[in-house]
Design a protein around this motif. Sequence first.
Motif, PDB file in Angstrom:
ATOM      1  N   GLU A 211      -3.543  -0.053  -5.313  1.00 37.98           N
ATOM      2  CA  GLU A 211      -3.215   1.128  -6.121  1.00 37.98           C
ATOM      3  C   GLU A 211      -2.211   0.760  -7.221  1.00 37.98           C
ATOM      4  O   GLU A 211      -1.228   1.471  -7.465  1.00 37.98           O
TER       5      GLU A 211
ATOM      6  N   GLU B 253       8.988   3.614  -7.541  1.00 38.49           N
ATOM      7  CA  GLU B 253       9.293   2.472  -6.670  1.00 38.49           C
ATOM      8  C   GLU B 253       8.382   1.276  -6.945  1.00 38.49           C
ATOM      9  O   GLU B 253       8.748   0.126  -6.662  1.00 38.49           O
ATOM     10  N   TYR B 254       7.188   1.535  -7.511  1.00 39.79           N
ATOM     11  CA  TYR B 254       6.286   0.429  -7.832  1.00 39.79           C
ATOM     12  C   TYR B 254       6.864  -0.470  -8.924  1.00 39.79           C
ATOM     13  O   TYR B 254       6.546  -1.654  -8.994  1.00 39.79           O
TER      14      TYR B 254
ATOM     15  N   ARG C  93       4.459   5.991  -9.681  1.00 37.97           N
ATOM     16  CA  ARG C  93       5.463   6.007  -8.622  1.00 37.97           C
ATOM     17  C   ARG C  93       6.580   5.046  -9.004  1.00 37.97           C
ATOM     18  O   ARG C  93       6.348   3.832  -9.091  1.00 37.97           O
TER      19      ARG C  93
ATOM     20  N   CYS D  22      -0.119   2.726  -9.987  1.00 36.02           N
ATOM     21  CA  CYS D  22       1.128   3.454  -9.713  1.00 36.02           C
ATOM     22  C   CYS D  22       2.334   2.822 -10.415  1.00 36.02           C
ATOM     23  O   CYS D  22       3.392   3.441 -10.509  1.00 36.02           O
TER      24      CYS D  22
ATOM     25  N   SER E  18       0.853  -1.184   0.000  1.00 36.26           N
ATOM     26  CA  SER E  18       0.000   0.000   0.000  1.00 36.26           C
ATOM     27  C   SER E  18       0.892   1.239   0.000  1.00 36.26           C
ATOM     28  O   SER E  18       1.877   1.280   0.733  1.00 36.26           O
ATOM     29  N   PRO E  19       0.577   2.266  -0.811  1.00 35.75           N
ATOM     30  CA  PRO E  19       1.535   3.360  -1.007  1.00 35.75           C
ATOM     31  C   PRO E  19       1.573   4.411   0.094  1.00 35.75           C
ATOM     32  O   PRO E  19       2.529   5.146   0.195  1.00 35.75           O
TER      33      PRO E  19
ATOM     34  N   ALA F 213       4.627  -0.496   2.771  1.00 31.10           N
ATOM     35  CA  ALA F 213       4.864   0.382   1.626  1.00 31.10           C
ATOM     36  C   ALA F 213       5.881  -0.307   0.717  1.00 31.10           C
ATOM     37  O   ALA F 213       6.682  -1.128   1.180  1.00 31.10           O
ATOM     38  N   PRO F 214       5.869  -0.008  -0.594  1.00 33.11           N
ATOM     39  CA  PRO F 214       6.806  -0.692  -1.498  1.00 33.11           C
ATOM     40  C   PRO F 214       8.261  -0.482  -1.111  1.00 33.11           C
ATOM     41  O   PRO F 214       9.083  -1.401  -1.235  1.00 33.11           O
ATOM     42  N   GLU F 215       8.598   0.725  -0.622  1.00 33.47           N
ATOM     43  CA  GLU F 215       9.989   0.993  -0.228  1.00 33.47           C
ATOM     44  C   GLU F 215      10.406   0.104   0.933  1.00 33.47           C
ATOM     45  O   GLU F 215      11.521  -0.421   0.959  1.00 33.47           O
TER      46      GLU F 215
END
Length: 616
Positions: free
Chosen positions: A153, A167-168, A165, A156, A74-75, A124-126
Motif C-alpha cells: 500500500e 507515518e508512511y 498516512r 500511503c 502493511s498498514p 505496521a509502520p508504527e
Amino acid sequence: MSANLLATPTQFSSLEQALKHFFGYETFRPGQREIVESALENRDALIVMPTGGGKSLCFQLPALLKPGLTVVVSPLIALMQDQVQALQDNGIGATFLNSSLHPMEARSREVAILDGEIKLLYLAPERLLNERCLPFLDYVRSRLGIAGFAIDEAHCVSDWGHDFRPEYRQLQRLRQRYPDVSIMALTATATERVRQDIIEQLWLQEPYIHTASFNRPNLYYEVRPKPSPKQAYKELLHQVQQTDGSGIIYCLSRRKVEELASKLQQDGVEALPYHAGLSDEARATNQTRFIRDDVRVMVATIAFGMGINKPDVRFVIHYDLPRSIESYYQESGRAGRDGEPAHCTLFFGLGDIKTVEYLIDQKNDAQDQLIARQQLRQVVGYAEGTVCRRTIQLSYFGEGFPGDCGNCDHCLYPQPIEDWTIEAQKFLSCIARCQERFGMNHIIDVLRGSKNQKVLQNNHDKLSTYGIGKDKTADAWRILGRALLHQGLVEETSDGYSVLKLNAQSWEILKKQRSLLIAVPPTPTYAEETDTDGFRADVEVLFQRLRSLRKRLADQQAVPPYVVFSDSSLKLMAQQQPQTLTEFAQISGVGSRKLEQYGEKFTAEIRAYRQEQGRV
C-alpha cells in the motif's frame, strides 16, 4: 520446522518449479517473473499492479528463495492477518507482530524469528519504527540477515494519493539504517505524480519499475440513474438477489449504511453494516463473518476497504457517489480479485453531488477543498460520460485505452453517435480566445452568451466566440467538453483549478484534420443481468458441493474459505474432476502443502459425485 522453509534456489530447476511448490501455480502472471528476478538481484523496485494482479507473490516468492528475514510493512491488522494466514496454510513460515498480541505471544514469535523458523514478518509502520523494534531487527540482521523490505500500500506515502498516512513518510529511515537492504514498494493505484513521490519519499535507488495496465477486464462497469430512493433500492435489491456470491455496498453516511443493511435483512438478504461508528468489536465480528461467508453482503462506508483480502467478491455497488475516480477504482476493484467475472454498479443522482459538496465544505484546508472539488467534477464526468467507462478510468492514470471494451454499459448498449466536429471547433476556439486560463463552466458561459460578472470583468463578451453556442444547452456543451477530455483531445490542469489547455490533437480538430464523434445519451435503459460466466449447470452442482466442503474445512480451522482454495481452483476441480492425487496436483492453486492437507478430502468428494451421476 516445515520442510518448505529449508528451500533454496538450488533446489529448483526454475522459478516456475518453485512457484508450483510453494503456491500451486504452473505459470507466472504478466510481469511477476521479471519482478521476482529483480528482487533476487537485490534491486529496489516500485511495483504498480492492480488489485488481483498478484502483487503479494512478487515479494513472497523471493523471500522464500533468499537467505534471511523479509520484513513486510502493511498498514492494517486485518490485511496482515489475512496474508499470514494464507501463507501458513501453504506451509510457509510467516508471522506478524502488532498491538493485538499479548506480550508473551509477541515474545514467542520473536524467538521463532531468531530460530530461523520465519521467512516473512509483517509489521505496521508504527510498530516497525518504534524504539524497540528497530534494535530487534538490527539483531536479526547480525544473526540471520535481512533479505529485504516490502512496503505494501505504498501510495500511503504520498499526500497526492487517495489514502495518505503520515507515518508512511517516516519509512525513509529504513534506507538510512539499512542502506544495503533492498526495498520493494507496491501499490494497486498510483498516478505518475504519486509514483514519483513514492520513489523520492522512500529514497529508492535506481529502482526496477513495473507499471501494469490498470485495466481489469473481468469487471463489468455500469452507471444507473437514481431517480428516487425507492426506485434505486428496488433496482439494488433486484441486483443483489439475482447475483450469486458475496458483495459490498458502499454508502456515504453511517445512517445510510444502517438503514440499507436493515432493509436488506427485512427482504431476506444476509447483510451486515460496517462503519466507524460501530465498536471495534462489532466491526471485527462483522468483517470476520463476511470474510468467512457466514453472511453474503456487507453494507459499508469507506471505513471498510483496504484491509479486505477477500478474492471472491462478485459485486460492488456504490449506492452513493464516490469522492474521486481513484477511490472508485480502488473500491470497485475489490470485486473479482480472483480474476472471475464481477459486477460494478454506480448509482448516480444529482442529490449525491450536494452531499459530497457538504462534506468538502467541512474540510479546514482551502487547498484540500480545491483538490476535492476537482475530484468531484471528475467523478461526475465519469458518471455522466458517454464513452467507454474504461477509457475514462484508465486515462485518469495516464493510460491510453481505445474504447470498445465489450464489458461496460456504454460498450454493450451503445448510444446513438453524432458528428459534433463543428461544435468541438467552437469549444476549442473559445478556449484559445480565453488564452487557456479558464475552466469548462466559464467556456460554456462564453459560448452561450452569459452576462455573468466573470465573463464581463474579463471582457469575454467582446470575443468572437461569445454567444455562438446559444443553440445548445449548458448540459449539451458539458457532454461535449467531457468527451473531448475523455478522448484526450483537450487537457485539464490537475492543481485543483481545472483549467482547460489545448494540445496537438486539439489543433488537428481546429484545422479540420480530425473529426469528433460522440455518443448522445437518450434516457438510459439497462438490460437484465446476464450470465457472463458460461458455467455449465451440471458442473455448477459439483462446484457448489466443493464450496460446501471448503466451508466446512475452513470453519474447522477458523480461517476464511478462500484460504483453503480459491473459487478459481474449485471451478477447475468441478470442470476437470480429478479423482487421484496425481490428477489433483495438476490443478492450479494446489501446491505441495495443500495436496497433502486437502487432496484426499476433495478427490473423495469428486469421486462420490461422479458415482451418484453414474460416471464411475
